[in-house]
Design an enzyme around this catalytic site. Structure first.
Site, PDB file in Angstrom:
ATOM      1  N   SER A   9       8.278  18.048 -55.007  1.00 57.44           N
ATOM      2  CA  SER A   9       7.593  17.144 -55.837  1.00 57.44           C
ATOM      3  C   SER A   9       8.292  16.549 -56.609  1.00 57.44           C
ATOM      4  O   SER A   9       9.507  16.745 -57.307  1.00 57.44           O
ATOM      5  CB  SER A   9       6.899  18.416 -56.866  1.00 57.44           C
ATOM      6  OG  SER A   9       6.430  17.795 -57.802  1.00 57.44           O
ATOM      7  N   HIS A  34       5.148  15.019 -52.568  1.00 60.26           N
ATOM      8  CA  HIS A  34       4.109  15.517 -53.462  1.00 60.26           C
ATOM      9  C   HIS A  34       4.136  14.819 -54.726  1.00 60.26           C
ATOM     10  O   HIS A  34       5.360  14.682 -55.229  1.00 60.26           O
ATOM     11  CB  HIS A  34       4.097  17.027 -53.585  1.00 60.26           C
ATOM     12  CG  HIS A  34       3.285  17.674 -54.387  1.00 60.26           C
ATOM     13  ND1 HIS A  34       1.915  18.012 -54.072  1.00 60.26           N
ATOM     14  CD2 HIS A  34       3.046  17.864 -55.893  1.00 60.26           C
ATOM     15  CE1 HIS A  34       1.045  18.466 -54.649  1.00 60.26           C
ATOM     16  NE2 HIS A  34       1.772  18.321 -55.812  1.00 60.26           N
ATOM     17  N   ASP A  36       2.543  14.291 -58.580  1.00 57.87           N
ATOM     18  CA  ASP A  36       1.749  14.628 -59.492  1.00 57.87           C
ATOM     19  C   ASP A  36       1.275  13.808 -60.528  1.00 57.87           C
ATOM     20  O   ASP A  36       2.152  13.029 -61.304  1.00 57.87           O
ATOM     21  CB  ASP A  36       2.615  15.844 -60.241  1.00 57.87           C
ATOM     22  CG  ASP A  36       2.652  17.254 -59.338  1.00 57.87           C
ATOM     23  OD1 ASP A  36       1.734  17.549 -58.829  1.00 57.87           O
ATOM     24  OD2 ASP A  36       4.114  17.430 -59.268  1.00 57.87           O
ATOM     25  N   MET A  38      -0.737  13.206 -64.082  1.00 59.54           N
ATOM     26  CA  MET A  38      -1.259  13.950 -65.149  1.00 59.54           C
ATOM     27  C   MET A  38      -1.701  13.049 -66.193  1.00 59.54           C
ATOM     28  O   MET A  38      -0.831  11.803 -66.517  1.00 59.54           O
ATOM     29  CB  MET A  38      -0.106  14.812 -65.755  1.00 59.54           C
ATOM     30  CG  MET A  38       0.472  15.719 -64.616  1.00 59.54           C
ATOM     31  SD  MET A  38       1.759  16.663 -65.466  1.00 59.54           S
ATOM     32  CE  MET A  38       2.184  17.730 -64.137  1.00 59.54           C
ATOM     33  N   HIS A  67      -1.531  14.461 -56.014  1.00 66.55           N
ATOM     34  CA  HIS A  67      -2.355  15.589 -56.937  1.00 66.55           C
ATOM     35  C   HIS A  67      -2.793  15.160 -58.161  1.00 66.55           C
ATOM     36  O   HIS A  67      -1.870  14.920 -59.095  1.00 66.55           O
ATOM     37  CB  HIS A  67      -1.350  16.911 -56.879  1.00 66.55           C
ATOM     38  CG  HIS A  67      -1.810  17.966 -57.474  1.00 66.55           C
ATOM     39  ND1 HIS A  67      -0.873  18.953 -58.130  1.00 66.55           N
ATOM     40  CD2 HIS A  67      -3.015  18.375 -57.971  1.00 66.55           C
ATOM     41  CE1 HIS A  67      -1.621  19.847 -58.906  1.00 66.55           C
ATOM     42  NE2 HIS A  67      -3.021  19.689 -58.935  1.00 66.55           N
ATOM     43  N   MET A  69      -4.144  15.345 -61.550  1.00 66.15           N
ATOM     44  CA  MET A  69      -4.452  16.343 -62.553  1.00 66.15           C
ATOM     45  C   MET A  69      -5.258  15.531 -63.633  1.00 66.15           C
ATOM     46  O   MET A  69      -4.337  15.207 -64.662  1.00 66.15           O
ATOM     47  CB  MET A  69      -3.353  17.142 -63.125  1.00 66.15           C
ATOM     48  CG  MET A  69      -3.045  18.150 -62.276  1.00 66.15           C
ATOM     49  SD  MET A  69      -1.066  18.697 -62.248  1.00 66.15           S
ATOM     50  CE  MET A  69      -0.467  17.380 -61.338  1.00 66.15           C
ATOM     51  N   MET A 138      -3.074  26.466 -57.060  1.00 63.15           N
ATOM     52  CA  MET A 138      -2.212  26.366 -58.161  1.00 63.15           C
ATOM     53  C   MET A 138      -1.412  27.639 -58.268  1.00 63.15           C
ATOM     54  O   MET A 138      -2.201  28.664 -58.816  1.00 63.15           O
ATOM     55  CB  MET A 138      -2.639  25.769 -59.506  1.00 63.15           C
ATOM     56  CG  MET A 138      -3.077  24.297 -59.254  1.00 63.15           C
ATOM     57  SD  MET A 138      -1.893  23.361 -58.717  1.00 63.15           S
ATOM     58  CE  MET A 138      -0.589  23.500 -59.925  1.00 63.15           C
ATOM     59  N   ASP A 176       1.081  25.492 -54.871  1.00 64.97           N
ATOM     60  CA  ASP A 176       1.920  24.397 -55.676  1.00 64.97           C
ATOM     61  C   ASP A 176       2.277  25.033 -57.104  1.00 64.97           C
ATOM     62  O   ASP A 176       1.458  25.634 -58.100  1.00 64.97           O
ATOM     63  CB  ASP A 176       1.022  23.466 -56.018  1.00 64.97           C
ATOM     64  CG  ASP A 176       1.629  22.183 -56.806  1.00 64.97           C
ATOM     65  OD1 ASP A 176       2.889  22.196 -57.210  1.00 64.97           O
ATOM     66  OD2 ASP A 176       0.945  21.366 -57.312  1.00 64.97           O
ATOM     67  N   SER A 199      11.230  21.930 -58.954  1.00 64.14           N
ATOM     68  CA  SER A 199      12.691  22.285 -59.525  1.00 64.14           C
ATOM     69  C   SER A 199      13.340  22.881 -58.424  1.00 64.14           C
ATOM     70  O   SER A 199      14.578  22.751 -58.706  1.00 64.14           O
ATOM     71  CB  SER A 199      12.189  23.407 -60.770  1.00 64.14           C
ATOM     72  OG  SER A 199      11.177  22.837 -61.384  1.00 64.14           O
TER      73      SER A 199
HETATM   74  C1  DX5 Z   1       2.474  21.446 -61.677  1.00 68.09           C
HETATM   75  C2  DX5 Z   1       2.743  20.507 -60.585  1.00 68.09           C
HETATM   76  C3  DX5 Z   1       3.486  20.734 -59.714  1.00 68.09           C
HETATM   77  C4  DX5 Z   1       4.865  20.773 -59.770  1.00 68.09           C
HETATM   78  C5  DX5 Z   1       5.714  21.907 -59.331  1.00 68.09           C
HETATM   79  O1  DX5 Z   1       1.546  20.842 -62.529  1.00 68.09           O
HETATM   80  O2  DX5 Z   1       1.326  20.369 -60.105  1.00 68.09           O
HETATM   81  O3  DX5 Z   1       3.585  19.943 -58.288  1.00 68.09           O
HETATM   82  O4  DX5 Z   1       5.649  19.681 -59.960  1.00 68.09           O
HETATM   83  O5  DX5 Z   1       6.789  22.093 -59.852  1.00 68.09           O
HETATM   84  P1  DX5 Z   1       7.878  23.477 -59.728  1.00 68.09           P
HETATM   85  O6  DX5 Z   1       7.960  23.811 -58.158  1.00 68.09           O
HETATM   86  O7  DX5 Z   1       9.077  23.098 -60.460  1.00 68.09           O
HETATM   87  O8  DX5 Z   1       6.920  24.348 -60.285  1.00 68.09           O
HETATM   88 ZN    ZN Z   2       1.335  19.327 -58.111  1.00 68.10          ZN
END
Ligand code: DX5
Ligand code: ZN
Length: 220
Positions: A9, A34, A36, A38, A67, A69, A138, A176, A199
């Protein structure tokens, strides 16, 4: 059996060294990027938007797994297709007409994904399972990287796998949030196909090696 995939990610990357981190993923054994997105409305955080994705795509040599959000994702389907997304995942909780949204994503030439929050039961997807290329379960509440894994996820993966098999669907299961070397194997054994890891990869001392280790764990 198809090889299981790792999707680092980019949210956990160093945005001041983004090209370096994109090249790291290119050279690693990772399968997908991946991404994200938001909006600060659907989730209580804002990540990054189109200009950043455009620059990631410029350098990335692997599948772009986006992804969303965001509320009202239909407004942006064409935009994300034009930016180079290969998979576009929307949230079940953000779509009033999910079936229509899935067809719109496919009409733009992308694979269609549906993400579900920890409180959403996988059975709600049964009537559209044959229209979904990927379900993103999730395993944390969406909005932030670095949260801890919700143990109830294993049960959801097993239930979803049963639905996929029963309906003879080819849907992939992606996990995820909070993925580490401690839960990766158990997730695959429960029926997952793709693990997102933010992470755990980027905060490690050697991200390339961490990706390699995760790939070994899930494919042995
Ligand atoms: C959370 C994201 C994830 C996030 C995962 O809202 O959709 O993709 O980046 O990060 P880790 O692996 O640190 O939980
Ligand atoms: Zn994600």
């Amino acid at each position: 059996m198809a090889l299981k995939r790792i999707a680092p990610s980019v949210l956990a990357a160093d945005f001041a060294n983004l090209q370096r981190d994109v090249e790291m993923i290119n050279k690693s054994e990772a399968d997908w990027f991946h991404i994200d997105i938001m909006d600060g409305v659907f989730v209580p955080n804002i990540s990054f938007g189109m200009p950043v994705l455009r620059d990631i795509v410029k350098h990335a040599t692997k599948t772009i797994d986006v992804h969303l959000m965001i509320v009202d994702p239909d407004r942006y389907i064409k935009t994300f297709a034009d930016l180079g997304s290969n998979i576009l995942t929307v949230h079940y909780e953000a779509c009033t007409h999910l079936h229509r949204t899935l067809q719109a994503i496919k009409a733009e030439g992308m694979k269609a994904g549906v993400a579900i929050n920890p409180h959403t039961n996988v059975s709600l997807l049964e009537d559209v399972i044959n229209d979904i290329d990927l379900v993103c379960i999730m395993s944390v509440n969406p909005g932030f990287g670095g949260q801890s894994f919700i143990e109830n996820t294993y049960k959801k993966v097993k239930q979803l796998r049963e639905i996929i098999v029963k309906n003879n669907a080819s849907t992939l299961i992606e996990i995820d949030g909070g993925v580490t070397n401690k839960n990766a194997k158990q997730l695959i054994d429960a029926g997952a196909d793709v693990l997102v890891a933010g992470s755990f990869v980027f905060k490690s001392t050697n991200p390339n090696q961490t990706i390699k280790e995760l790939k070994e764990i899930i494919n042995t």
